[in-house]
Design a protein around this motif. Structure first.
Motif, PDB file in Angstrom:
ATOM      1  N   TRP A   1       0.872  -1.348  -0.199  1.00  0.00           N
ATOM      2  CA  TRP A   1      -0.010   0.067   0.069  1.00  0.00           C
ATOM      3  C   TRP A   1       0.962   1.208  -0.209  1.00  0.00           C
ATOM      4  CZ3 TRP A   1      -4.384  -0.435  -1.694  1.00  0.00           C
ATOM      5  CH2 TRP A   1      -5.263  -1.870  -1.536  1.00  0.00           C
ATOM      6  N   ARG A   2       2.044   1.134   0.574  1.00  0.00           N
ATOM      7  CA  ARG A   2       3.093   2.373   0.564  1.00  0.00           C
ATOM      8  C   ARG A   2       3.430   2.637  -0.847  1.00  0.00           C
ATOM      9  NH1 ARG A   2       7.321   3.661  -1.986  1.00  0.00           N
ATOM     10  NH2 ARG A   2       8.333   1.729  -1.487  1.00  0.00           N
TER      11      ARG A   2
ATOM     12  N   VAL B   1       2.313   5.112   5.222  1.00  0.00           N
ATOM     13  CA  VAL B   1       2.240   3.797   6.032  1.00  0.00           C
ATOM     14  C   VAL B   1       3.062   4.115   7.421  1.00  0.00           C
ATOM     15  CG1 VAL B   1       2.816   1.435   6.303  1.00  0.00           C
ATOM     16  CG2 VAL B   1       1.863   2.224   4.030  1.00  0.00           C
ATOM     17  N   THR B   2       2.375   3.733   8.431  1.00  0.00           N
ATOM     18  CA  THR B   2       3.113   4.001   9.834  1.00  0.00           C
ATOM     19  C   THR B   2       2.802   2.519  10.518  1.00  0.00           C
ATOM     20  OG1 THR B   2       2.521   6.169  10.059  1.00  0.00           O
ATOM     21  CG2 THR B   2       3.319   5.139  12.059  1.00  0.00           C
ATOM     22  N   VAL B   3       4.188   1.920  10.850  1.00  0.00           N
ATOM     23  CA  VAL B   3       4.177   0.745  11.533  1.00  0.00           C
ATOM     24  C   VAL B   3       4.512   0.762  12.886  1.00  0.00           C
ATOM     25  CG1 VAL B   3       5.448  -1.851  11.599  1.00  0.00           C
ATOM     26  CG2 VAL B   3       5.234  -0.507   9.264  1.00  0.00           C
ATOM     27  N   VAL B   4       3.612   0.276  13.656  1.00  0.00           N
ATOM     28  CA  VAL B   4       3.604   0.399  15.087  1.00  0.00           C
ATOM     29  C   VAL B   4       3.956  -1.048  15.737  1.00  0.00           C
ATOM     30  CG1 VAL B   4       2.407   0.967  17.410  1.00  0.00           C
ATOM     31  CG2 VAL B   4       1.729   2.060  15.371  1.00  0.00           C
ATOM     32  N   GLU B   5       5.161  -1.035  16.574  1.00  0.00           N
ATOM     33  CA  GLU B   5       5.671  -2.440  16.859  1.00  0.00           C
ATOM     34  C   GLU B   5       5.911  -2.329  18.379  1.00  0.00           C
ATOM     35  OE1 GLU B   5       7.041  -5.626  18.164  1.00  0.00           O
ATOM     36  OE2 GLU B   5       6.179  -5.600  15.926  1.00  0.00           O
ATOM     37  N   TYR B   6       5.475  -3.400  19.144  1.00  0.00           N
ATOM     38  CA  TYR B   6       5.862  -3.308  20.741  1.00  0.00           C
ATOM     39  C   TYR B   6       7.019  -3.531  20.894  1.00  0.00           C
ATOM     40  CZ  TYR B   6       5.048  -4.803  25.514  1.00  0.00           C
ATOM     41  OH  TYR B   6       5.170  -4.796  26.965  1.00  0.00           O
ATOM     42  N   LEU B   7       7.883  -4.458  20.276  1.00  0.00           N
ATOM     43  CA  LEU B   7       9.491  -4.556  20.313  1.00  0.00           C
ATOM     44  C   LEU B   7      10.333  -3.388  19.746  1.00  0.00           C
ATOM     45  CD1 LEU B   7       9.375  -8.233  19.554  1.00  0.00           C
ATOM     46  CD2 LEU B   7       9.192  -7.491  21.721  1.00  0.00           C
ATOM     47  N   ASP B   8      11.432  -3.471  20.326  1.00  0.00           N
ATOM     48  CA  ASP B   8      12.268  -2.259  19.951  1.00  0.00           C
ATOM     49  C   ASP B   8      13.060  -2.573  18.443  1.00  0.00           C
ATOM     50  OD1 ASP B   8      14.084  -4.148  20.783  1.00  0.00           O
ATOM     51  OD2 ASP B   8      15.087  -3.014  22.336  1.00  0.00           O
ATOM     52  N   ARG B   9      12.465  -3.650  18.090  1.00  0.00           N
ATOM     53  CA  ARG B   9      13.069  -3.906  16.258  1.00  0.00           C
ATOM     54  C   ARG B   9      12.031  -4.528  15.565  1.00  0.00           C
ATOM     55  NH1 ARG B   9      16.343  -9.348  16.406  1.00  0.00           N
ATOM     56  NH2 ARG B   9      15.855  -9.129  14.361  1.00  0.00           N
ATOM     57  N   ILE B  10      12.306  -4.642  14.287  1.00  0.00           N
ATOM     58  CA  ILE B  10      11.480  -5.146  13.609  1.00  0.00           C
ATOM     59  C   ILE B  10      11.850  -6.499  13.085  1.00  0.00           C
ATOM     60  CG2 ILE B  10      10.766  -2.832  12.282  1.00  0.00           C
ATOM     61  CD1 ILE B  10      12.406  -4.128   9.684  1.00  0.00           C
ATOM     62  N   CYS B  11      11.150  -7.402  12.462  1.00  0.00           N
ATOM     63  CA  CYS B  11      11.310  -8.700  12.256  1.00  0.00           C
ATOM     64  C   CYS B  11      11.809  -9.796  13.322  1.00  0.00           C
ATOM     65  CB  CYS B  11      12.278  -8.754  10.988  1.00  0.00           C
ATOM     66  SG  CYS B  11      11.952  -7.906   9.667  1.00  0.00           S
ATOM     67  N   PRO B  12      10.938  -9.749  14.500  1.00  0.00           N
ATOM     68  CA  PRO B  12      11.548 -10.315  15.542  1.00  0.00           C
ATOM     69  C   PRO B  12      12.084 -11.706  15.409  1.00  0.00           C
ATOM     70  CG  PRO B  12       9.700  -9.549  16.146  1.00  0.00           C
ATOM     71  CD  PRO B  12       9.539  -9.157  14.837  1.00  0.00           C
ATOM     72  N   GLY B  13      13.184 -12.136  15.695  1.00  0.00           N
ATOM     73  CA  GLY B  13      13.591 -13.722  15.607  1.00  0.00           C
ATOM     74  C   GLY B  13      14.744 -13.532  14.209  1.00  0.00           C
TER      75      GLY B  13
ATOM     76  N   ALA C   1      16.184   0.480   4.775  1.00  0.00           N
ATOM     77  CA  ALA C   1      15.791   0.383   3.505  1.00  0.00           C
ATOM     78  C   ALA C   1      14.290   0.997   3.401  1.00  0.00           C
ATOM     79  CB  ALA C   1      16.033  -0.843   2.846  1.00  0.00           C
ATOM     80  N   LEU C   2      13.488   0.419   4.258  1.00  0.00           N
ATOM     81  CA  LEU C   2      12.123   0.444   4.100  1.00  0.00           C
ATOM     82  C   LEU C   2      11.803   2.266   4.834  1.00  0.00           C
ATOM     83  CD1 LEU C   2      10.566  -2.827   5.535  1.00  0.00           C
ATOM     84  CD2 LEU C   2      10.740  -2.206   3.319  1.00  0.00           C
ATOM     85  N   SER C   3      12.643   2.546   5.690  1.00  0.00           N
ATOM     86  CA  SER C   3      12.451   3.959   6.012  1.00  0.00           C
ATOM     87  C   SER C   3      12.788   4.626   4.938  1.00  0.00           C
ATOM     88  CB  SER C   3      13.336   4.004   7.148  1.00  0.00           C
ATOM     89  OG  SER C   3      13.060   3.300   8.187  1.00  0.00           O
ATOM     90  N   LYS C   4      13.613   4.490   4.149  1.00  0.00           N
ATOM     91  CA  LYS C   4      14.066   5.446   2.938  1.00  0.00           C
ATOM     92  C   LYS C   4      13.053   5.442   2.108  1.00  0.00           C
ATOM     93  CE  LYS C   4      18.154   3.898   1.902  1.00  0.00           C
ATOM     94  NZ  LYS C   4      19.381   3.565   1.173  1.00  0.00           N
ATOM     95  N   GLN C   5      12.153   4.481   1.937  1.00  0.00           N
ATOM     96  CA  GLN C   5      11.264   4.318   1.094  1.00  0.00           C
ATOM     97  C   GLN C   5       9.913   4.937   1.511  1.00  0.00           C
ATOM     98  OE1 GLN C   5      10.399   0.091   0.234  1.00  0.00           O
ATOM     99  NE2 GLN C   5      12.590  -0.292  -0.149  1.00  0.00           N
ATOM    100  N   GLY C   6       9.887   5.618   2.712  1.00  0.00           N
ATOM    101  CA  GLY C   6       8.732   6.262   3.262  1.00  0.00           C
ATOM    102  C   GLY C   6       7.839   5.611   4.498  1.00  0.00           C
ATOM    103  N   ILE C   7       8.204   4.487   4.708  1.00  0.00           N
ATOM    104  CA  ILE C   7       7.673   3.687   5.685  1.00  0.00           C
ATOM    105  C   ILE C   7       8.051   4.183   7.201  1.00  0.00           C
ATOM    106  CG2 ILE C   7       7.069   1.674   7.040  1.00  0.00           C
ATOM    107  CD1 ILE C   7       7.057   0.078   4.414  1.00  0.00           C
ATOM    108  N   GLY C   8       6.997   4.791   8.027  1.00  0.00           N
ATOM    109  CA  GLY C   8       7.321   5.194   9.320  1.00  0.00           C
ATOM    110  C   GLY C   8       7.166   4.247  10.356  1.00  0.00           C
TER     111      GLY C   8
END
Length: 466
Positions: free
Chosen positions: A193-194, A200-212, A224-231
């Motif tokens: 959708w971005r 697009v804003t991604v809200v994550e409970y942990l302090d990182r993306i892609c847990p594991g 990379a995703l931040s540079k594309q405009g995802i917050g």
């Protein structure tokens, strides 16, 4: 009562592969599936339709953001969202029809309806019209998959507050889409959708993306995703969501505690994970119970009840279609009296964003926690000839090898088309290959796959390309 050698409950990647393998081995097999089409979540409302939209959205962005113009291809694109959704649905229909063909070819009977175990070796099926039928078999395989995990305080209505199924069929491009959860599903659908024009804003409970995942590759993907405009709002929890006719108001606050804040969105996607689906399965009728996470335990795919087996998302291990497929083959071969095994240490994982992330084996964090001495070989795609020519230079290949034996322990890739390349290392690691084995293997030039070889060479600091 209809009699079979084996009854499989569920027609997803685990279930339909189990049914096909049973037919191939000469077993009389029935597959119970209540959806109107075979393929389960993956084919109908998961892996396949999301990949169709990812591909289409990548092409759209290439046309609208100047990528094609830089290559000397000038177009004036416009978005036909209805047609994009139609081609997705057509592709899915073709795949589900292919499973029906495999069933006919291998003499598998599709029992249309929802299955419920009523006793040892017995399954009752309720069809869409309410009629019931009874089936009997020596062995029953539970392959009922998973469903989206709900979030307290956020009620999914698939109007304004969506699960993954709803996010695959939006009638419009949101002005602002909030994604709750920075895992595979949230990042992939957020990317779609971005590219099509949403904030697009991604809200994550942990302090990182892609847990594991390997921490370094996860951070690289986030940049990379931040540079594309995802917050990204990391370390943040959602406490409530209030929908209206025109949007959703979210209340969020720091995960560690702090002042609440309101976020306004057009749509919200809840993508905090999936949970096993066992509702209405009749487990109590044979003395089976799930663990606190909702999973059914197994030893070699056998449950504690003789004649009842379990595979896929409904049991332990990563909730991945290819893991379910592997378990399906092993389970049925064991039922048929053959030797079979699943190597759970070497199940690859992929995030199909752009760039992609793919990995197999252990992460650096796992090796450090285990106290295992290892060496690292890395190679950036910015130094790979094919990637540079194709203007796809983000990311790297990383190989982790035992410090003494040089055996490959883990491989982590973030970059172009790495989903298609991780399989090389899956094969290598199945044969306990060393990094040197890959370093001495000729790879075609110029290809992105050369980065895999150069990373292996760099375990000894001997990369040759720039």
């Amino acid at each position: 009562m209809s009699n079979y050698d084996v009854i499989i409950i569920g027609g997803g990647p685990g279930g339909y592969n189990a049914a096909v393998r049973a037919g191939q081995l000469g077993l009389k097999a029935a597959c119970v599936e209540g959806r109107a089409t075979l393929g389960g979540t993956c084919l109908n409302v998961g892996c396949m339709p999301s990949k169709a939209l990812l591909h289409a959205s990548e092409l759209y962005e290439a046309a609208t953001r100047g990528e094609l113009a830089n290559l000397g291809i000038e177009v004036t694109p416009s978005l036909n969202l209805a047609q994009m959704m139609k081609q997705k649905d057509d592709s899915v229909a073709s795949l589900t029809q292919g499973i029906e063909y495999l069933f006919r070819k291998n003499k598998v009977e599709w029992i249309k309806g929802w299955g419920r175990i009523t006793g040892p070796g017995q399954v009752e099926v309720t069809a869409a019209d309410g009629q019931t039928s009874r089936l009997q078999a020596k062995d029953i395989v539970i392959a009922t998959g998973s469903e989206p995990t709900p979030l307290p305080g956020v009620e999914i209505d698939n109007q304004r507050i969506l699960d993954s199924t709803g996010a695959l069929s939006l009638p419009e491009v949101p002005r602002h889409l909030v994604v709750i959860g920075a895992g595979v599903i949230g990042l992939e659908l957020g990317s779609v959708w971005r590219r099509l024009g949403s904030q697009v804003t991604v809200v994550e409970y942990l302090d990182r993306i892609c847990p594991g995942t390997d921490l370094e590759t996860g951070k690289t993907l986030q940049r990379a995703l931040s540079k594309q405009g995802i917050g990204f709002r990391l370390g943040t929890k959602v406490t409530s969501a209030t929908p209206s006719a025109s949007g959703v108001q979210l209340s969020v606050e720091p995960a560690a505690g702090g002042e609440a804040e309101l976020i306004q969105a057009d749509y919200v996607l809840v993508a905090i994970g999936r949970r096993p689906f066992t509702r209405g399965l009749g487990l109590e009728n044979v003395g089976l119970a799930t663990d606190p996470r909702g999973l059914l335990a197994h030893q070699g795919h056998r449950t504690e009840v003789p004649g009842i087996w379990v595979i896929g998302d409904v049991t332990s291990g990563p909730m991945l279609a290819h893991k379910a497929e592997d378990e399906a083959m092993a389970c049925i071969e064991r039922i048929a009296g053959k030797a079979a095994e699943v190597n759970y240490a070497l199940i690859p994982s992929v995030i199909y964003t752009r760039p992609e992330l793919a990995s197999v084996g252990q992460t650096e964090e796992q090796l450090k926690a285990a106290g295992r001495a290892y060496k690292t070989g890395k190679f950036p795609f910015s130094a790979n000839s094919r990637s540079k020519i194709n203007h796809e230079t983000e990311g790297f290949a990383k190989v982790l090898a035992d410090a003494q034996t040089d055996e490959i322990l883990g491989v982590h890739l973030v970059g172009p088309s790495v989903s298609e390349m991780i399989g090389e290392y899956c094969v290598a690691m199945e044969f306990s290959a060393s990094a040197e084995d890959i370093a001495l293997t000729c790879h075609p030039h110029p290809t992105r796959s050369e980065a895999l070889r150069q990373a292996a060479m760099n375990v000894q600091g001997l990369a040759t390309q720039i």
